[in-house]
Design an enzyme around this catalytic site. Structure first.
Site, PDB file in Angstrom:
ATOM      1  N   HIS A   2       0.826  -1.209   0.000  1.00 22.31           N
ATOM      2  CA  HIS A   2       0.000   0.000   0.000  1.00 22.31           C
ATOM      3  C   HIS A   2       0.868   1.270   0.000  1.00 22.31           C
ATOM      4  O   HIS A   2       0.673   2.164  -0.833  1.00 22.31           O
ATOM      5  CB  HIS A   2      -0.923  -0.036   1.230  1.00 22.31           C
ATOM      6  CG  HIS A   2      -1.869   1.115   1.317  1.00 22.31           C
ATOM      7  ND1 HIS A   2      -3.168   1.022   0.884  1.00 22.31           N
ATOM      8  CD2 HIS A   2      -1.715   2.374   1.780  1.00 22.31           C
ATOM      9  CE1 HIS A   2      -3.777   2.186   1.087  1.00 22.31           C
ATOM     10  NE2 HIS A   2      -2.920   3.021   1.632  1.00 22.31           N
ATOM     11  N   GLU A   3       1.835   1.301   0.904  1.00 20.63           N
ATOM     12  CA  GLU A   3       2.663   2.517   1.012  1.00 20.63           C
ATOM     13  C   GLU A   3       3.596   2.656  -0.185  1.00 20.63           C
ATOM     14  O   GLU A   3       3.898   3.764  -0.622  1.00 20.63           O
ATOM     15  CB  GLU A   3       3.451   2.513   2.333  1.00 20.63           C
ATOM     16  CG  GLU A   3       2.561   2.426   3.578  1.00 20.63           C
ATOM     17  CD  GLU A   3       1.468   3.490   3.623  1.00 20.63           C
ATOM     18  OE1 GLU A   3       1.672   4.598   3.090  1.00 20.63           O
ATOM     19  OE2 GLU A   3       0.398   3.196   4.197  1.00 20.63           O
TER      20      GLU A   3
END
Ligand SMILES: [Zn+2]
Length: 185
Positions: A2-3
């Site tokens: 996600h990051e």
């Protein structure tokens, strides 16, 4: 994941707003909010037109807030954004990524093509003055199947002479790209 997605230019799947907010990636199903940390595969909060289909909210997407148990993918469009940012803007992600994502989005909004599915020929038109200069067609494995250059920039006839199945059609202008999934019957 996600990051890393954020680092490479991606927004959340729900565009951080209701159905009127977008993630500027045309093949991500819209959703009116983040998933509630679950894997609800039937929730369908926004009306989409993605390859003519209204898809449910994409809990499989790393850029949702769904449970990690069901996250397993980015869309082709999101992957294209990451590849673009990685290639051109990794040293300085600051503002450029937003502009480029938006350019791709605007470009994709002005593309018209039909029919899909096709028995072979697809007629492609750019309705804006952002002309298509090159088309790459890849098979389902990502292998480059065909490249054609546009001469007159108006309407292009692409002929997919190959086996039946799913192909990815990448349209390039001089500053934007759009990728579509097409089905050969
Ligand atoms: Zn996030």
């Amino acid at each position: 994941m996600h990051e890393i997605g954020h680092f490479l230019g991606l927004r959340h799947t729900w565009g951080d707003g209701d159905c009127s907010f977008d993630d500027f990636v045309y093949d991500t199903p819209g959703s009116d909010a983040a998933s509630q940390y679950n894997c609800n595969k039937t929730r369908n909060t926004c009306l989409d037109d993605i390859y003519g289909i209204d898809l449910p909210d994409m809990v499989e997407n790393y850029m949702d807030y769904s449970s990690g148990n069901c996250q397993n993918s980015f869309t082709v469009g999101k992957a294209a954004v990451m590849q673009y940012v990685l290639h051109y803007y990794r040293p300085n992600l600051s503002d450029m990524k937003v502009i480029e994502n938006y350019a791709d989005y605007k470009f994709s909004q002005n593309i018209e093509f039909y029919p899909n599915p096709t028995t072979g020929k697809i007629t492609i038109t750019s309705k804006s003055d952002n002309n298509i200069i090159k088309i790459n067609v890849r098979d389902i494995t990502g292998k480059l199947f065909k490249s054609i250059y546009s001469i007159d920039n108006s309407t292009i006839i692409l002929d997919i002479v190959g086996s039946k199945g799913v192909y990815f059609m990448e349209l390039l202008s001089n500053n934007s790209r759009a990728i579509y999934r097409v089905v050969k019957l």
